[in-house]
Scaffold this motif. Structure first.
Motif, mmCIF file in Angstrom:
data_model
loop_
_atom_site.group_PDB
_atom_site.id
_atom_site.type_symbol
_atom_site.label_atom_id
_atom_site.label_comp_id
_atom_site.label_asym_id
_atom_site.label_seq_id
_atom_site.Cartn_x
_atom_site.Cartn_y
_atom_site.Cartn_z
ATOM 1 N N TYR A 229 13.927 86.284 47.538
ATOM 2 C CA TYR A 229 13.286 85.164 46.836
ATOM 3 C C TYR A 229 13.856 85.075 45.425
ATOM 4 N N PHE A 230 14.595 84.023 45.151
ATOM 5 C CA PHE A 230 15.253 83.847 43.855
ATOM 6 C C PHE A 230 14.549 82.727 43.072
ATOM 7 N N ASN A 231 14.048 83.076 41.896
ATOM 8 C CA ASN A 231 13.444 82.068 41.005
ATOM 9 C C ASN A 231 14.451 81.792 39.889
ATOM 10 N N TYR A 232 15.089 80.636 39.939
ATOM 11 C CA TYR A 232 16.095 80.298 38.931
ATOM 12 C C TYR A 232 15.460 79.506 37.784
ATOM 13 N N PHE A 233 15.993 79.723 36.574
ATOM 14 C CA PHE A 233 15.523 78.978 35.411
ATOM 15 C C PHE A 233 16.670 78.163 34.834
ATOM 16 N N ASP A 234 16.577 76.866 35.010
ATOM 17 C CA ASP A 234 17.561 75.947 34.412
ATOM 18 C C ASP A 234 17.016 75.598 33.021
ATOM 19 N N ILE A 235 17.444 76.406 32.040
ATOM 20 C CA ILE A 235 16.884 76.255 30.683
ATOM 21 C C ILE A 235 17.866 75.479 29.827
ATOM 22 N N SER A 236 17.395 74.446 29.184
ATOM 23 C CA SER A 236 18.317 73.688 28.341
ATOM 24 C C SER A 236 17.707 73.444 26.966
ATOM 25 N N HIS A 237 18.613 73.289 26.007
ATOM 26 C CA HIS A 237 18.213 72.886 24.662
ATOM 27 C C HIS A 237 19.357 72.036 24.119
ATOM 28 N N SER A 238 19.036 70.791 23.824
ATOM 29 C CA SER A 238 20.078 69.861 23.392
ATOM 30 C C SER A 238 21.188 69.822 24.457
ATOM 31 N N ASP A 239 22.451 70.121 24.096
ATOM 32 C CA ASP A 239 23.548 70.050 25.075
ATOM 33 C C ASP A 239 23.793 71.376 25.792
ATOM 34 N N SER A 240 22.969 72.362 25.495
ATOM 35 C CA SER A 240 23.266 73.706 26.021
ATOM 36 C C SER A 240 22.416 74.059 27.235
ATOM 37 N N VAL A 241 23.038 74.874 28.113
ATOM 38 C CA VAL A 241 22.276 75.549 29.175
ATOM 39 C C VAL A 241 22.721 77.007 29.146
ATOM 40 N N TRP A 242 21.987 77.859 29.861
ATOM 41 C CA TRP A 242 22.334 79.284 29.843
ATOM 42 C C TRP A 242 22.690 79.758 31.249
ATOM 43 N N LEU A 243 23.755 80.546 31.299
ATOM 44 C CA LEU A 243 24.193 81.131 32.570
ATOM 45 C C LEU A 243 24.263 82.648 32.424
ATOM 46 N N LYS A 244 24.319 83.303 33.571
ATOM 47 C CA LYS A 244 24.467 84.764 33.551
ATOM 48 C C LYS A 244 25.480 85.130 34.629
ATOM 49 N N LYS A 245 26.324 86.089 34.326
ATOM 50 C CA LYS A 245 27.306 86.537 35.323
ATOM 51 C C LYS A 245 26.662 87.596 36.210
ATOM 52 N N ARG A 246 26.849 87.477 37.510
ATOM 53 C CA ARG A 246 26.296 88.490 38.417
ATOM 54 C C ARG A 246 27.249 89.679 38.453
ATOM 55 N N VAL A 247 26.837 90.791 37.917
ATOM 56 C CA VAL A 247 27.760 91.926 37.838
ATOM 57 C C VAL A 247 27.364 93.060 38.794
ATOM 58 N N GLU A 248 26.176 92.961 39.375
ATOM 59 C CA GLU A 248 25.718 94.040 40.255
ATOM 60 C C GLU A 248 26.505 94.033 41.559
ATOM 61 N N LYS A 249 26.453 95.192 42.244
ATOM 62 C CA LYS A 249 27.093 95.279 43.557
ATOM 63 C C LYS A 249 26.150 94.568 44.545
ATOM 64 N N ASP A 250 26.373 93.318 44.740
ATOM 65 C CA ASP A 250 25.453 92.504 45.524
ATOM 66 C C ASP A 250 26.226 91.249 45.939
ATOM 67 N N ILE A 251 25.560 90.323 46.608
ATOM 68 C CA ILE A 251 26.224 89.060 46.932
ATOM 69 C C ILE A 251 26.659 88.364 45.638
ATOM 70 N N TRP A 252 27.711 87.554 45.745
ATOM 71 C CA TRP A 252 28.179 86.676 44.665
ATOM 72 C C TRP A 252 28.596 87.431 43.394
#
Ligand code: SF4
Length: 352
Positions: A229-252
Motif C-alpha cells: 500500500y503506497f500513499n504518495y504525496f504530490d506536494i507543490s509550492h508555486s512552480d516546485s514539486v518534490w521527488l525522492k530517489k528510490r535507493v533501497e534494494k526493492d522494486i524501481w
C-alpha cells in the motif's frame, strides 16, 4: 529428431515475424533485444529496442551514458534491474573488452544480467555456435511434443530439457534453430490456446494424442503475490514539486517518485494524517489537501501495488527532509519515474 527439426524449421520459414533484431547478427543488438524482451510483449518491446539502438548505436555509446538517462529511456518497461545491469555490463565491456562484445559462451555468461538462456541466444545468433536457448516457449513445446513431465522449475527438470535441446540443435543453423523453436512456442504452441488443429507437429505430438496439452509443462512452485500500500504525496509550492530517489534494494531502484509512505493495509486518511512521517512533509496550518485519489491497483508479476495520491499545496515555504529533491514542474519529465506515476503526471502536471 530430424523430423521434429525439419517441421519446425519449415514452419518458421513461413510464419516467422519480421522483427528488426532478426536482420542483424550484431551481438550488442541481439543482447539488447533479448534483455528488453524478457517479461515484455514484442509489440511493447519494439519501441524500446528502436529508441535504444537509435540513442545508443554502439556499446560504447551506452557505456558513456548516465544511468539516469538509461533509466529514463527504459521508463514504462518495468523490471528496472534489467536497465541497470545493461548499463553496468556495457561499461564493463567498454573497459575490459575494448568495447567489443565477447564471443565465448563462458565469458558472456559471466557478465552481469546475462543468464544461460541469453548467453546461448547471443552465441548462437551472433556467432553460429551450437548452444540451445531454452526459454519458457521452448520448455512448453518440448514438454508437450515429447511428453516430458519433469517440472520445468526445478534444476533437475531443467537439465533434462537442456540436454534434449542440446541434442536437437546439433548440425543445424543454430541461430535460426533457436529462434524457430521460440517463435513456434510464442505463436503456435501457446500456453493457453495452442492451435493444435493446424499444427504441423500434431500427428506426432504426445500431448495432442493423449489429451494432455493443458497439463504440460509441469510446474511445481506456486507463486505468491505480495500486497503493498503506497500513499504518495504530490506536494507543490508555486512552480516546485518534490521527488525522492528510490535507493533501497526493492522494486524501481534508482527511479524517482513522490514522497511516499508505505502502510501495511489501506490505512484511512485520518489515521495516515496522524503519522509522524506526514508531519515532516506538511503542517496542518501551512497546507491544503486539494485532492485524494481513490485507491488504484498497479500489478507487477509478484506484487500488487495499491496506491493513492494525495495532492497537497503548501501555502508557505517549508523545510523538507534532506532526501527530497525540489524540482521545477517543467523539468519533471526529465526524471525516470515508475509507470503508475508517469500516467498521473501526464494527466496532472501537463495540464497544470
Ligand atoms: S499439436 Fe498442439 S500441443 Fe502439440 S506441438 Fe502442436 S500446438 Fe503444441
Amino acid at each position: 529428431m530430424d523430423n521434429f527439426n525439419s517441421l519446425i524449421h519449415h514452419w518458421y520459414s513461413v510464419y516467422k515475424r519480421d522483427l528488426p533484431w532478426r536482420d542483424t547478427q550484431n551481438p550488442y543488438y541481439i543482447w539488447l533485444s533479448e534483455i528488453i524482451l524478457q517479461q515484455t510483449r514484442i509489440d511493447q518491446g519494439m519501441a524500446y529496442y528502436m529508441s535504444f539502438t537509435e540513442e545508443f548505436p554502439t556499446i560504447s555509446d551506452l557505456a558513456s551514458a548516465s544511468e539516469d538517462k538509461v533509466l529514463k529511456l527504459w521508463q514504462g518497461l518495468g523490471y528496472y534491474s534489467r536497465a541497470r545491469n545493461l548499463h553496468f555490463t556495457a561499461k564493463y565491456i567498454a573497459e575490459h573488452f575494448d568495447g567489443k562484445f565477447p564471443d565465448e559462451y563462458r565469458l558472456i555468461l559471466s557478465l552481469k544480467g546475462i543468464g544461460e538462456y541469453t548467453a546461448a541466444a547471443i552465441v548462437s545468433i551472433s556467432y553460429n555456435q551450437e548452444y540451445p536457448a531454452v526459454d519458457g516457449n521452448v520448455f512448453r513445446v518440448l514438454s508437450r511434443f515429447y511428453g516430458i513431465y519433469d517440472p520445468i522449475d526445478t534444476s533437475a527438470g531443467k537439465k533434462i530439457f537442456v540436454k534434449l535441446a542440446a541434442e536437437l540443435i546439433k548440425g543445424t543453423d543454430p541461430g535460426m534453430h533457436n529462434q524457430a523453436l521460440m517463435e513456434f512456442g510464442a505463436l503456435q504452441c501457446t500456453p493457453q490456446k495452442p492451435d493444435c488443429l493446424r499444427c504441423p507437429l500434431s500427428e506426432r505430438c504426445y500431448a495432442f494424442a493423449n489429451k494432455k496439452v493443458a497439463d504440460l509443462p509441469v510446474k511445481l512452485k506456486k507463486t505468491t503475490q505480495r500486497h503493498r500500500y503506497f500513499n504518495y504525496f504530490d506536494i507543490s509550492h508555486s512552480d516546485s514539486v518534490w521527488l525522492k530517489k528510490r535507493v533501497e534494494k526493492d522494486i524501481w531502484k534508482n527511479l524517482f517518485e513522490f514522497p511516499m509512505i508505505e502502510t501495511s493495509v489501506a490505512t484511512g486518511f485520518e489515521e495516515l494524517m496522524a503519522m509522524s512521517e506526514v508531519n515532516q512533509l506538511m503542517d496542518a496550518d501551512n497546507s491544503v489537501v486539494e485532492k485524494i485519489t481513490d485507491w488504484k491497483i498497479h500489478l507487477l508479476t509478484h506484487q500488487k501495488i495499491n496506491y493513492r495520491i494525495i495532492k497537497v499545496c503548501l501555502l508557505q515555504e517549508k523545510e523538507m527532509p534532506i532526501e527530497l529533491i525540489r524540482v521545477n514542474k517543467k523539468d519533471i519529465f526529465n526524471f525516470a519515474v515508475p509507470k503508475l506515476l508517469e500516467t498521473y503526471l501526464i494527466r496532472n502536471i501537463e495540464n497544470g
